[in-house]
Motif scaffolding. Structure first.
Motif, PDB file in Angstrom:
ATOM      1  N   TYR A 167       0.828  -1.198   0.000  1.00  0.00           N
ATOM      2  CA  TYR A 167       0.000   0.000   0.000  1.00  0.00           C
ATOM      3  C   TYR A 167       0.870   1.258   0.000  1.00  0.00           C
ATOM      4  O   TYR A 167       2.038   1.227   0.398  1.00  0.00           O
ATOM      5  N   LYS A 168       0.263   2.341  -0.440  1.00  0.00           N
ATOM      6  CA  LYS A 168       0.929   3.643  -0.339  1.00  0.00           C
ATOM      7  C   LYS A 168       0.791   4.141   1.091  1.00  0.00           C
ATOM      8  O   LYS A 168      -0.314   4.181   1.629  1.00  0.00           O
ATOM      9  N   ILE A 169       1.899   4.507   1.704  1.00  0.00           N
ATOM     10  CA  ILE A 169       1.897   5.031   3.067  1.00  0.00           C
ATOM     11  C   ILE A 169       2.230   6.513   2.990  1.00  0.00           C
ATOM     12  O   ILE A 169       3.335   6.891   2.580  1.00  0.00           O
ATOM     13  N   ASN A 170       1.278   7.350   3.349  1.00  0.00           N
ATOM     14  CA  ASN A 170       1.454   8.801   3.285  1.00  0.00           C
ATOM     15  C   ASN A 170       1.065   9.440   4.602  1.00  0.00           C
ATOM     16  O   ASN A 170       0.166   8.966   5.305  1.00  0.00           O
ATOM     17  N   GLU A 171       1.736  10.543   4.920  1.00  0.00           N
ATOM     18  CA  GLU A 171       1.364  11.296   6.112  1.00  0.00           C
ATOM     19  C   GLU A 171       0.157  12.177   5.802  1.00  0.00           C
ATOM     20  O   GLU A 171       0.017  12.682   4.684  1.00  0.00           O
ATOM     21  N   VAL A 172      -0.718  12.338   6.790  1.00  0.00           N
ATOM     22  CA  VAL A 172      -1.902  13.184   6.629  1.00  0.00           C
ATOM     23  C   VAL A 172      -1.962  14.191   7.769  1.00  0.00           C
ATOM     24  O   VAL A 172      -1.449  13.949   8.868  1.00  0.00           O
ATOM     25  N   ASN A 173      -2.605  15.318   7.505  1.00  0.00           N
ATOM     26  CA  ASN A 173      -2.705  16.388   8.500  1.00  0.00           C
ATOM     27  C   ASN A 173      -4.111  16.565   9.048  1.00  0.00           C
ATOM     28  O   ASN A 173      -4.309  17.329   9.999  1.00  0.00           O
ATOM     29  N   ASP A 174      -5.089  15.915   8.415  1.00  0.00           N
ATOM     30  CA  ASP A 174      -6.446  15.947   8.956  1.00  0.00           C
ATOM     31  C   ASP A 174      -7.180  14.699   8.494  1.00  0.00           C
ATOM     32  O   ASP A 174      -6.671  13.920   7.685  1.00  0.00           O
ATOM     33  N   PHE A 175      -8.367  14.520   9.035  1.00  0.00           N
ATOM     34  CA  PHE A 175      -9.147  13.317   8.757  1.00  0.00           C
ATOM     35  C   PHE A 175     -10.369  13.706   7.924  1.00  0.00           C
ATOM     36  O   PHE A 175     -11.301  14.328   8.432  1.00  0.00           O
ATOM     37  N   ASP A 176     -10.348  13.326   6.654  1.00  0.00           N
ATOM     38  CA  ASP A 176     -11.447  13.692   5.756  1.00  0.00           C
ATOM     39  C   ASP A 176     -12.560  12.639   5.829  1.00  0.00           C
ATOM     40  O   ASP A 176     -12.522  11.715   6.656  1.00  0.00           O
ATOM     41  N   LYS A 177     -13.541  12.763   4.945  1.00  0.00           N
ATOM     42  CA  LYS A 177     -14.701  11.873   4.993  1.00  0.00           C
ATOM     43  C   LYS A 177     -14.345  10.417   4.698  1.00  0.00           C
ATOM     44  O   LYS A 177     -15.098   9.496   5.047  1.00  0.00           O
ATOM     45  N   GLY A 178     -13.209  10.201   4.064  1.00  0.00           N
ATOM     46  CA  GLY A 178     -12.781   8.834   3.809  1.00  0.00           C
ATOM     47  C   GLY A 178     -12.575   8.037   5.088  1.00  0.00           C
ATOM     48  O   GLY A 178     -12.730   6.812   5.104  1.00  0.00           O
ATOM     49  N   PHE A 179     -12.252   8.737   6.180  1.00  0.00           N
ATOM     50  CA  PHE A 179     -12.066   8.061   7.462  1.00  0.00           C
ATOM     51  C   PHE A 179     -13.406   7.620   8.049  1.00  0.00           C
ATOM     52  O   PHE A 179     -13.449   6.673   8.839  1.00  0.00           O
ATOM     53  N   ASN A 180     -14.487   8.290   7.667  1.00  0.00           N
ATOM     54  CA  ASN A 180     -15.818   7.814   8.070  1.00  0.00           C
ATOM     55  C   ASN A 180     -16.123   6.471   7.418  1.00  0.00           C
ATOM     56  O   ASN A 180     -16.689   5.571   8.052  1.00  0.00           O
ATOM     57  N   GLU A 181     -15.759   6.328   6.153  1.00  0.00           N
ATOM     58  CA  GLU A 181     -15.967   5.064   5.456  1.00  0.00           C
ATOM     59  C   GLU A 181     -15.105   3.958   6.071  1.00  0.00           C
ATOM     60  O   GLU A 181     -15.549   2.813   6.208  1.00  0.00           O
ATOM     61  N   LEU A 182     -13.881   4.304   6.438  1.00  0.00           N
ATOM     62  CA  LEU A 182     -13.010   3.332   7.101  1.00  0.00           C
ATOM     63  C   LEU A 182     -13.637   2.869   8.413  1.00  0.00           C
ATOM     64  O   LEU A 182     -13.648   1.666   8.725  1.00  0.00           O
ATOM     65  N   TRP A 183     -14.161   3.815   9.183  1.00  0.00           N
ATOM     66  CA  TRP A 183     -14.807   3.465  10.440  1.00  0.00           C
ATOM     67  C   TRP A 183     -15.975   2.508  10.228  1.00  0.00           C
ATOM     68  O   TRP A 183     -16.115   1.505  10.938  1.00  0.00           O
ATOM     69  N   LEU A 184     -16.796   2.789   9.242  1.00  0.00           N
ATOM     70  CA  LEU A 184     -17.955   1.927   8.972  1.00  0.00           C
ATOM     71  C   LEU A 184     -17.522   0.518   8.568  1.00  0.00           C
ATOM     72  O   LEU A 184     -18.203  -0.464   8.884  1.00  0.00           O
ATOM     73  N   SER A 185     -16.383   0.410   7.901  1.00  0.00           N
ATOM     74  CA  SER A 185     -15.879  -0.906   7.487  1.00  0.00           C
ATOM     75  C   SER A 185     -15.242  -1.666   8.649  1.00  0.00           C
ATOM     76  O   SER A 185     -15.194  -2.900   8.628  1.00  0.00           O
ATOM     77  N   PHE A 186     -14.762  -0.938   9.650  1.00  0.00           N
ATOM     78  CA  PHE A 186     -14.011  -1.564  10.750  1.00  0.00           C
ATOM     79  C   PHE A 186     -14.855  -1.854  11.979  1.00  0.00           C
ATOM     80  O   PHE A 186     -14.605  -2.817  12.714  1.00  0.00           O
ATOM     81  N   LYS A 187     -15.869  -1.054  12.237  1.00  0.00           N
ATOM     82  CA  LYS A 187     -16.516  -0.987  13.544  1.00  0.00           C
ATOM     83  C   LYS A 187     -17.120  -2.302  14.024  1.00  0.00           C
ATOM     84  O   LYS A 187     -17.162  -2.568  15.234  1.00  0.00           O
ATOM     85  N   ASP A 188     -17.589  -3.147  13.138  1.00  0.00           N
ATOM     86  CA  ASP A 188     -18.265  -4.372  13.562  1.00  0.00           C
ATOM     87  C   ASP A 188     -17.307  -5.531  13.836  1.00  0.00           C
ATOM     88  O   ASP A 188     -17.735  -6.634  14.152  1.00  0.00           O
ATOM     89  N   ARG A 189     -15.991  -5.265  13.771  1.00  0.00           N
ATOM     90  CA  ARG A 189     -15.027  -6.314  14.087  1.00  0.00           C
ATOM     91  C   ARG A 189     -14.884  -6.525  15.596  1.00  0.00           C
ATOM     92  O   ARG A 189     -14.368  -7.547  16.040  1.00  0.00           O
ATOM     93  N   PHE A 190     -15.316  -5.521  16.357  1.00  0.00           N
ATOM     94  CA  PHE A 190     -15.296  -5.616  17.818  1.00  0.00           C
ATOM     95  C   PHE A 190     -16.641  -5.137  18.337  1.00  0.00           C
ATOM     96  O   PHE A 190     -17.265  -4.249  17.758  1.00  0.00           O
TER      97      PHE A 190
END
Length: 351
Positions: free
Chosen positions: A184-207
């Protein structure tokens, strides 16, 4: 007898003075407002003890949006409990704690949780009805042995001389076995855009139980922190696959030996490859910044724990207690089972 009451606007300066006096810190008003007023999940619950127009005690519940089972509810993290030295051992801590529970329930907080120090854990369990869910293991990777050798050898030249073969040995016996060629591409970020909401929705039901990590929370907790400059890296291909939050700080081991420490504050990843590559990036970042050691939490059922071991992190004797108290019995089965929880340092207010 001091008056037990709820916080009201205008109390901030007196609360801050008490905090700085007791904990020998220099917390700013900016920090207080960020934490207690500007929290995105509701105004904090603050119970105060007042005597002769002075604040002499406090217990708080900092609200957090939590996914518990199938539902999103509000939890309250107990932080900044304090009693002026002249009023200790008079029952104020217990009174304030119980009053904070009462206030929290009125604000729809469903449970209290904390990461208490060993000195306060016993009181939480015996006097306040808390339950110790688990002790979170702490993993450490020694990256530069110089600081550790200096604890035992005061002469800087000798310490450096002795640390060289130790550093070589550590590289051999605890060499990272992580891949260095990234998928994967590993890049530094300075803020959390809406893409992180999608990541959360994909991850949240694992726990079953974890803090809601949407962009609103992450931007408040990480990007808007008034005192700490966190470093955040993300893993992507066509979409966001994960992120890692890192912190660099100077600490004093045993209260007097200065060391540079790197901490993995949070890590969310959709598969083991992304997890491995983000941890590999963390180790690389720690090495570049010449930290003495890197630290991370690792419950055995969490995906990153075996990967931390693969990266050369060693499980220490240290651990972080995690205690919970539900305000009714409906959540007991979920709250008190440690295997339900995904816990990282981002959940505490001290990282």
């Amino acid at each position: 007898m001091a008056l037990i009451r709820e916080y009201k606007p205008g109390d901030e300066a007196k609360i801050l003075k008490l905090f700085n006096d007791i904990f020998k810190m220099d917390r700013s008003m900016e920090h207080w407002l960020w934490k207690f007023r500007d929290n995105p999940f509701n105004t904090s619950t603050i119970a105060l003890a007042e005597e002769a127009d002075e604040i002499i005690g406090q217990c708080t519940l900092l609200p957090s949006a939590m996914k518990i089972g199938e539902d999103n509810i509000t939890g309250g993290q107990s932080i900044d409990a304090m009693i002026h030295k002249d009023y200790r051992r008079q029952g104020y801590y217990e009174k304030l704690s119980l009053y904070s529970y009462e206030l929290g329930e009125k604000k729809s907080i469903k449970f209290r949780y904390s990461f208490p120090s060993p000195s306060t854990l016993e009181g939480i369990l015996k006097k306040l009805g808390g339950t110790l869910v688990c002790k979170i293991p702490v993993y450490v990777k020694v990256i530069n042995a110089n600081g550790f050798v200096a604890i035992f050898i005061k002469n800087k030249t000798l310490a450096k001389l002795f640390s060289q073969p130790i550093n070589t040995l550590l590289r051999i016996i605890k060499k990272s076995k992580l891949k260095t060629d990234y998928k994967y591409k590993i890049n530094e970020v300075n803020d959390f855009d809406k893409g992180f909401n999608e990541l959360w929705l994909s991850f949240k039901d694992r726990f079953k139980n974890l803090t809601v990590r949407d962009s609103q929370y992450l931007n408040w907790r990480i990007c808007s922190h008034p005192d700490i400059n966190y470093r955040v890296f993300k893993a992507t291909d066509e979409k966001l696959m994960g992120y890692i939050v890192l912190k660099l700080e100077e600490k004093r081991v045993r209260g007097k030996y200065p060391m540079k420490v790197g901490t993995i504050v949070d890590l969310i990843a959709l598969n083991s490859t992304a997890t491995e590559e983000l941890i590999s990036k963390a180790v690389e970042f720690f090495q570049e910044n010449k930290v003495d050691y890197g630290a991370a939490w690792g419950l055995e059922h969490m995906q990153q724990t075996p990967i931390l071991k693969k990266a050369g992190f060693i499980k220490t004797k240290g651990s972080i207690p995690f205690a919970v108290k539900g305000f009714d019995n409906s959540l007991d089965e979920l709250l008190y089972n440690k295997s339900n929880w995904y816990l990282m340092p981002i959940e505490t207010d001290t990282y």
